[in-house]
Design a protein around this motif. Sequence first.
Motif, PDB file in Angstrom:
ATOM      1  N   ALA A   1       1.153  -1.299   0.065  1.00  0.00           N
ATOM      2  CA  ALA A   1      -0.006  -0.322  -0.285  1.00  0.00           C
ATOM      3  C   ALA A   1       0.557   1.595  -0.040  1.00  0.00           C
ATOM      4  O   ALA A   1       0.725   2.182  -0.400  1.00  0.00           O
ATOM      5  N   THR A   2       1.675   1.213   0.418  1.00  0.00           N
ATOM      6  CA  THR A   2       2.844   2.183   0.503  1.00  0.00           C
ATOM      7  C   THR A   2       3.973   2.280  -0.744  1.00  0.00           C
ATOM      8  O   THR A   2       4.691   3.507  -0.579  1.00  0.00           O
ATOM      9  N   ALA A   3       3.635   1.409  -1.731  1.00  0.00           N
ATOM     10  CA  ALA A   3       4.616   1.793  -2.769  1.00  0.00           C
ATOM     11  C   ALA A   3       4.716   2.612  -3.694  1.00  0.00           C
ATOM     12  O   ALA A   3       3.368   3.311  -3.807  1.00  0.00           O
ATOM     13  N   SER A   4       5.078   2.961  -3.690  1.00  0.00           N
ATOM     14  CA  SER A   4       5.337   4.484  -5.015  1.00  0.00           C
ATOM     15  C   SER A   4       4.639   4.020  -5.746  1.00  0.00           C
ATOM     16  O   SER A   4       4.446   3.364  -6.899  1.00  0.00           O
ATOM     17  N   PRO A   5       3.376   5.485  -6.350  1.00  0.00           N
ATOM     18  CA  PRO A   5       3.077   5.485  -7.869  1.00  0.00           C
ATOM     19  C   PRO A   5       3.624   5.554  -9.077  1.00  0.00           C
ATOM     20  O   PRO A   5       2.603   4.648  -9.512  1.00  0.00           O
ATOM     21  N   LYS A   6       4.752   5.540  -8.665  1.00  0.00           N
ATOM     22  CA  LYS A   6       5.855   4.700 -10.202  1.00  0.00           C
ATOM     23  C   LYS A   6       6.325   3.402 -10.048  1.00  0.00           C
ATOM     24  O   LYS A   6       6.306   3.066 -11.373  1.00  0.00           O
ATOM     25  N   ALA A   7       5.930   2.949  -9.065  1.00  0.00           N
ATOM     26  CA  ALA A   7       6.473   1.615  -9.274  1.00  0.00           C
ATOM     27  C   ALA A   7       6.179   0.708 -10.227  1.00  0.00           C
ATOM     28  O   ALA A   7       7.298   0.097 -11.052  1.00  0.00           O
ATOM     29  N   ARG A   8       4.405   0.511 -10.442  1.00  0.00           N
ATOM     30  CA  ARG A   8       4.199  -0.222 -11.974  1.00  0.00           C
ATOM     31  C   ARG A   8       4.620  -0.014 -13.358  1.00  0.00           C
ATOM     32  O   ARG A   8       5.284  -0.943 -13.524  1.00  0.00           O
ATOM     33  N   GLY A   9       4.607   1.187 -13.151  1.00  0.00           N
ATOM     34  CA  GLY A   9       5.311   1.250 -14.380  1.00  0.00           C
ATOM     35  C   GLY A   9       7.166   1.307 -14.881  1.00  0.00           C
ATOM     36  O   GLY A   9       7.350   0.812 -15.715  1.00  0.00           O
ATOM     37  N   PHE A  10       7.462   1.554 -13.618  1.00  0.00           N
ATOM     38  CA  PHE A  10       8.839   1.274 -14.194  1.00  0.00           C
ATOM     39  C   PHE A  10       9.627   0.264 -14.092  1.00  0.00           C
ATOM     40  O   PHE A  10      10.143  -0.220 -14.245  1.00  0.00           O
ATOM     41  N   LEU A  11       8.716  -1.014 -13.220  1.00  0.00           N
ATOM     42  CA  LEU A  11       8.861  -2.172 -12.742  1.00  0.00           C
ATOM     43  C   LEU A  11       8.339  -2.923 -14.735  1.00  0.00           C
ATOM     44  O   LEU A  11       9.378  -3.670 -15.428  1.00  0.00           O
TER      45      LEU A  11
END
Length: 378
Positions: free
Chosen positions: A346-356
């Motif tokens: 829940a605390t993952a950066s909003p950028k995480a999904r796109g970056f990975l």
Amino acid sequence: MNTSAPTLALVESPVQLLNVLEWAHARRGGGPLLTAVPRQPGVADRRRTDPRPPADRLRIVVLPPTDPMSRGQLRRVAGIARGEGHAVHWQEARGGSGSPAGALAALAPAVRRAERIVVGDPFSRFLQLLLVPARAAELVVVDDGTATLEFVAQLGRGERLRRWHRTGGGAASRVRELAYAPVSGTARRRLTPRAGHAVELFTSMPVDPPDGARLRVNDFAWTRARFGPPRLTKGTDLVGTSLVETGVVDPFRYLDAVRALAREHGVTRYFAHRRESPEKLRALSEATGLEIVRPDLPLELVARRGPIGRTVVSFPSTVVHTLPYALTGTGVTVAVCGIDPAWLTATASPKARGFLAGVIDTARDVRRLPLGAAPAAG
């Protein structure tokens, strides 16, 4: 510390040190260097080759972290670097016998006098502080992993440098960011090419350099010449990731994904990331029965020395870009399993999904596994 070397490399991780060795090898070999010519409206992007002199009299300063696994790998790679004829200086800067202030004072003269500076992690605040007194005419950035992708994107957009997995933080964090802003701004200027100041990217990542920057591809030629080819085992190896430790992926989802990959692909060994906690690795071993391997060198060297599985499976990470280079011609297949959005915390950066997703989409010569190969826990 001797401050006469025209080229000074500042490294904080085993991978950075390995890539400095690769860079020095590439400079001696005189490989082609691409220059990104500033774009003009209506004019297509152009590149030209730019031969450069070899990187002689290289001095490497190792700024070790505190975790034992990283320090052990750094000492071993430093020994290899000395064997290659490079001068290596070990400078404690964190805890124990070292302090950031003491290390900054000790290194400032060498940084000021260096004609060329090679760095591995432009996001490191300690490194950014070191760049404040720098007067070098040339700055080289070598890979510290997939963070290079975000660094190039942020530099091209003129943004402040911030790691992709960092969240905004609270009021105290914002106050610290504001106080640190002058140092961050100076570092960004040092990392930006301009007249009289060259910037080179030495990377295995598929990036377009910012206007005026030079790009040299790191194809792990030194590693391939120095080690291997490896003996191949019949099993499949799985490469671990520190996404749990950085707060991006839920630990229970991760354990379930590893269990599923082991079952579906006949995985027998799990190569731990140097930042993975002993508690997490113990839980993985108990839940899956996998042999946990804690590499004594960066995985590119371990894989090249062998033995290594005929298939190496990884989550989105640096190795999906580097291992295809290091293992060229060996017959090893590198496969990557994506991160299901349901695995993110829940605390993952909003950028995480796109970056990975971008780490996978831009990888070359890898086999992409469906997310169904590692179902998330219900």
